[in-house]
Design a protein around this motif. Structure first.
Motif, PDB file in Angstrom:
ATOM      1  N   LYS A  51       3.544   1.596   2.858  1.00  0.00           N
ATOM      2  CA  LYS A  51       3.750   0.987   1.537  1.00  0.00           C
ATOM      3  C   LYS A  51       2.449   1.069   0.743  1.00  0.00           C
TER       4      LYS A  51
ATOM      5  N   LEU B 286      -0.876   1.299  -1.553  1.00  0.00           N
ATOM      6  CA  LEU B 286      -1.867   2.318  -1.903  1.00  0.00           C
ATOM      7  C   LEU B 286      -1.902   3.445  -0.881  1.00  0.00           C
TER       8      LEU B 286
ATOM      9  N   ARG C  34       2.044  -0.970  11.000  1.00  0.00           N
ATOM     10  CA  ARG C  34       2.481  -1.762  12.164  1.00  0.00           C
ATOM     11  C   ARG C  34       3.999  -1.784  12.279  1.00  0.00           C
TER      12      ARG C  34
ATOM     13  N   GLY D  63       1.620   1.123  14.803  1.00  0.00           N
ATOM     14  CA  GLY D  63       0.569   0.428  15.547  1.00  0.00           C
ATOM     15  C   GLY D  63      -0.428  -0.200  14.594  1.00  0.00           C
ATOM     16  N   ASP D  64      -1.164  -1.171  15.122  1.00  0.00           N
ATOM     17  CA  ASP D  64      -2.181  -1.871  14.325  1.00  0.00           C
ATOM     18  C   ASP D  64      -3.478  -1.068  14.400  1.00  0.00           C
TER      19      ASP D  64
ATOM     20  N   THR E  93      -6.304  -1.587  13.431  1.00  0.00           N
ATOM     21  CA  THR E  93      -7.536  -2.345  13.671  1.00  0.00           C
ATOM     22  C   THR E  93      -7.705  -2.714  15.151  1.00  0.00           C
TER      23      THR E  93
ATOM     24  N   GLY F 225      -6.252  -6.482   3.948  1.00  0.00           N
ATOM     25  CA  GLY F 225      -7.521  -7.185   3.715  1.00  0.00           C
ATOM     26  C   GLY F 225      -7.516  -8.571   4.332  1.00  0.00           C
TER      27      GLY F 225
ATOM     28  N   SER G 114     -12.400  -1.784  -2.176  1.00  0.00           N
ATOM     29  CA  SER G 114     -11.941  -2.748  -3.183  1.00  0.00           C
ATOM     30  C   SER G 114     -12.941  -2.809  -4.326  1.00  0.00           C
TER      31      SER G 114
ATOM     32  N   ARG H 190     -16.433  -5.102   3.436  1.00  0.00           N
ATOM     33  CA  ARG H 190     -16.300  -3.841   2.681  1.00  0.00           C
ATOM     34  C   ARG H 190     -17.661  -3.370   2.172  1.00  0.00           C
TER      35      ARG H 190
ATOM     36  N   THR I 291       1.522  -3.514  -6.055  1.00  0.00           N
ATOM     37  CA  THR I 291       1.973  -3.409  -4.665  1.00  0.00           C
ATOM     38  C   THR I 291       2.418  -4.802  -4.195  1.00  0.00           C
TER      39      THR I 291
HETATM   40  P1  NAP Z   1       0.345  -3.449   0.775  1.00  0.00           P
HETATM   41  O1  NAP Z   1       1.144  -2.995  -0.393  1.00  0.00           O
HETATM   42  O2  NAP Z   1       0.574  -4.789   1.345  1.00  0.00           O
HETATM   43  O3  NAP Z   1       0.514  -2.315   1.923  1.00  0.00           O
HETATM   44  C1  NAP Z   1      -0.215  -2.395   3.070  1.00  0.00           C
HETATM   45  C2  NAP Z   1       0.206  -1.252   3.987  1.00  0.00           C
HETATM   46  O4  NAP Z   1      -0.703  -1.237   5.081  1.00  0.00           O
HETATM   47  C3  NAP Z   1       1.591  -1.424   4.577  1.00  0.00           C
HETATM   48  O5  NAP Z   1       2.123  -0.152   4.837  1.00  0.00           O
HETATM   49  C4  NAP Z   1       1.293  -2.165   5.885  1.00  0.00           C
HETATM   50  O6  NAP Z   1       2.358  -1.991   6.809  1.00  0.00           O
HETATM   51  C5  NAP Z   1       0.011  -1.456   6.310  1.00  0.00           C
HETATM   52  N1  NAP Z   1      -0.909  -2.224   7.144  1.00  0.00           N
HETATM   53  C6  NAP Z   1      -1.476  -3.416   6.850  1.00  0.00           C
HETATM   54  N2  NAP Z   1      -2.287  -3.792   7.849  1.00  0.00           N
HETATM   55  C7  NAP Z   1      -2.238  -2.811   8.793  1.00  0.00           C
HETATM   56  C8  NAP Z   1      -2.841  -2.623  10.053  1.00  0.00           C
HETATM   57  N3  NAP Z   1      -3.673  -3.547  10.562  1.00  0.00           N
HETATM   58  N4  NAP Z   1      -2.571  -1.504  10.756  1.00  0.00           N
HETATM   59  C9  NAP Z   1      -1.736  -0.563  10.262  1.00  0.00           C
HETATM   60  N5  NAP Z   1      -1.116  -0.695   9.066  1.00  0.00           N
HETATM   61  C10 NAP Z   1      -1.366  -1.811   8.342  1.00  0.00           C
HETATM   62  O7  NAP Z   1      -1.245  -3.421   0.453  1.00  0.00           O
HETATM   63  P2  NAP Z   1      -2.029  -2.595  -0.671  1.00  0.00           P
HETATM   64  O8  NAP Z   1      -1.940  -3.333  -1.962  1.00  0.00           O
HETATM   65  O9  NAP Z   1      -1.618  -1.182  -0.614  1.00  0.00           O
HETATM   66  O10 NAP Z   1      -3.549  -2.768  -0.175  1.00  0.00           O
HETATM   67  C11 NAP Z   1      -4.172  -1.842   0.677  1.00  0.00           C
HETATM   68  C12 NAP Z   1      -5.648  -2.247   0.825  1.00  0.00           C
HETATM   69  O11 NAP Z   1      -6.277  -2.224  -0.464  1.00  0.00           O
HETATM   70  C13 NAP Z   1      -5.834  -3.664   1.381  1.00  0.00           C
HETATM   71  O12 NAP Z   1      -6.969  -3.687   2.209  1.00  0.00           O
HETATM   72  C14 NAP Z   1      -6.098  -4.477   0.142  1.00  0.00           C
HETATM   73  O13 NAP Z   1      -6.866  -5.632   0.423  1.00  0.00           O
HETATM   74  C15 NAP Z   1      -6.883  -3.480  -0.690  1.00  0.00           C
HETATM   75  N6  NAP Z   1      -6.819  -3.815  -2.121  1.00  0.00           N
HETATM   76  C16 NAP Z   1      -5.616  -3.828  -2.771  1.00  0.00           C
HETATM   77  C17 NAP Z   1      -5.594  -4.144  -4.119  1.00  0.00           C
HETATM   78  C18 NAP Z   1      -4.276  -4.172  -4.881  1.00  0.00           C
HETATM   79  O14 NAP Z   1      -4.251  -4.586  -6.031  1.00  0.00           O
HETATM   80  N7  NAP Z   1      -3.166  -3.738  -4.308  1.00  0.00           N
HETATM   81  C19 NAP Z   1      -6.765  -4.454  -4.787  1.00  0.00           C
HETATM   82  C20 NAP Z   1      -7.982  -4.427  -4.096  1.00  0.00           C
HETATM   83  C21 NAP Z   1      -7.986  -4.107  -2.751  1.00  0.00           C
HETATM   84  P3  NAP Z   1       2.599  -3.057   8.012  1.00  0.00           P
HETATM   85  O15 NAP Z   1       2.513  -4.406   7.392  1.00  0.00           O
HETATM   86  O16 NAP Z   1       3.953  -2.699   8.552  1.00  0.00           O
HETATM   87  O17 NAP Z   1       1.502  -2.795   8.988  1.00  0.00           O
END
Ligand code: NAP
Length: 259
Positions: free
Chosen positions: A17, A19, A39, A64-65, A67, A91, A140, A157, A188
């Motif tokens: 999902k 980014l 995961r 898988g995780d 991390t 995050g 970020s 980070r 997202t």
């Molecule tokens: P998101 O829409 O919640 O998607 C997260 C994706 O990562 C999902 O596919 C999730 O699937 C997977 N995931 C999460 N933890 C994982 C792990 N430990 N191992 C494997 N897969 C994992 O999040 P996002 O908005 O794309 O954000 C991605 C990153 O960018 C994060 O670190 C977030 O803090 C950072 N960020 C985002 C924004 C923003 O506005 N979106 C802004 C600044 C920073 P599962 O849950 O099934 O594992």
């Protein structure tokens, strides 16, 4: 523009999902074969199937995780030779400086600093041997301008950013580039979670909460995962070989800084 990377092989972490998925789709559109990870197996397989059907590239999905050491080892084993690495993971939670324990910091450092470093350590030697590689770390905007309640994220980070600044310059001579993408607010699941926080704190609807958040962004809107993915694919392209150790903000102008 032909990105010149058709037939390359990419590992995109945390990519069912958001980014990560945006990056995976843009690479697939450029003809890159993918190893995807998240995961939750069900959403991951659905994303893999969708990308296979739309772009005709090979997609391997490893649940898988990322991390956790054992899961990461499985992902790396299944991935094999990789030309392009996109690191990503969820995050750390928000909070207050006085409440964070050593264990909280270790968890944040493991997830958002040491995991990307472990992935680079595992995959860059073969990129160096082949004389070509691309690494993009999703970090970020908080690296440029701290978000006070995200102190765990700010710390982990920024640590990764310091590591990349030096390491990118050590591997550049071998045709391997390492850069970071710094997302601001994107549309997202995470954005929805943050909106819920604003809605509760200010006693407004989710729609209102979105408007309030968007008002603080000069572009007046959230970024899309398509825009984010396209930037990632460009950094992974043949054209980006001279971009080394950079931190590229995608935040609609929210971080107010001259350079
Ligand atoms: P998101 O829409 O919640 O998607 C997260 C994706 O990562 C999902 O596919 C999730 O699937 C997977 N995931 C999460 N933890 C994982 C792990 N430990 N191992 C494997 N897969 C994992 O999040 P996002 O908005 O794309 O954000 C991605 C990153 O960018 C994060 O670190 C977030 O803090 C950072 N960020 C985002 C924004 C923003 O506005 N979106 C802004 C600044 C920073 P599962 O849950 O099934 O594992």
């Amino acid at each position: 523009m032909d990105l010149g990377i058709a037939g390359k092989r990419a590992l995109v972490c945390a990519s069912s999902k958001g980014l990560g998925r945006g990056c995976a789709e843009a690479l697939a559109e450029a003809g890159v074969d993918l190893v995807l990870n998240a995961r939750g197996a069900e959403a991951l397989e659905a994303t893999a199937q969708d990308i296979r059907a739309r772009y005709g590239v090979t997609v391997t999905a490893i649940a898988g995780d990322i991390t956790k050491d054992a899961d990461r080892a499985r992902v790396l084993d299944a991935a094999g030779d990789i030309d392009i690495l996109v690191t990503n993971a969820g995050g750390p939670p928000p909070g207050k400086w006085a409440d964070w324990t050593r264990d909280d910091f270790i968890r944040a450092l493991d997830a958002n600093m040491l995991t990307p470093i472990a992935l680079m350590t595992a995959l860059m030697p073969a990129m160096i041997d082949r004389g070509w590689g691309r690494v993009v770390n999703i970090t970020s905007q908080s690296v440029k301008a701290p978000i006070p309640q995200l102190g765990l994220s700010n710390a982990a980070r920024t640590g990764l950013t310091g590591y990349v600044a030096g390491t990118a310059r050590q591997v550049a001579a071998y045709g391997v580039t390492v850069n970071n993408l710094l997302p601001g607010s994107h549309d997202t699941d995470r954005a929805v979670a943050l909106e819920k926080g604003v809605a509760t704190a200010q006693n407004v609807s989710l729609d209102e909460a979105r408007k309030i958040r968007c008002k603080s962004i000069p572009s007046g809107r959230y970024g899309t995962i398509t825009e984010f993915g396209a930037t990632c694919a460009f950094l992974c392209s043949q054209h980006a070989g001279f971009i080394v150790g950079q931190n590229i903000l995608l935040d609609g102008g929210q971080t107010s800084a001259t350079i």
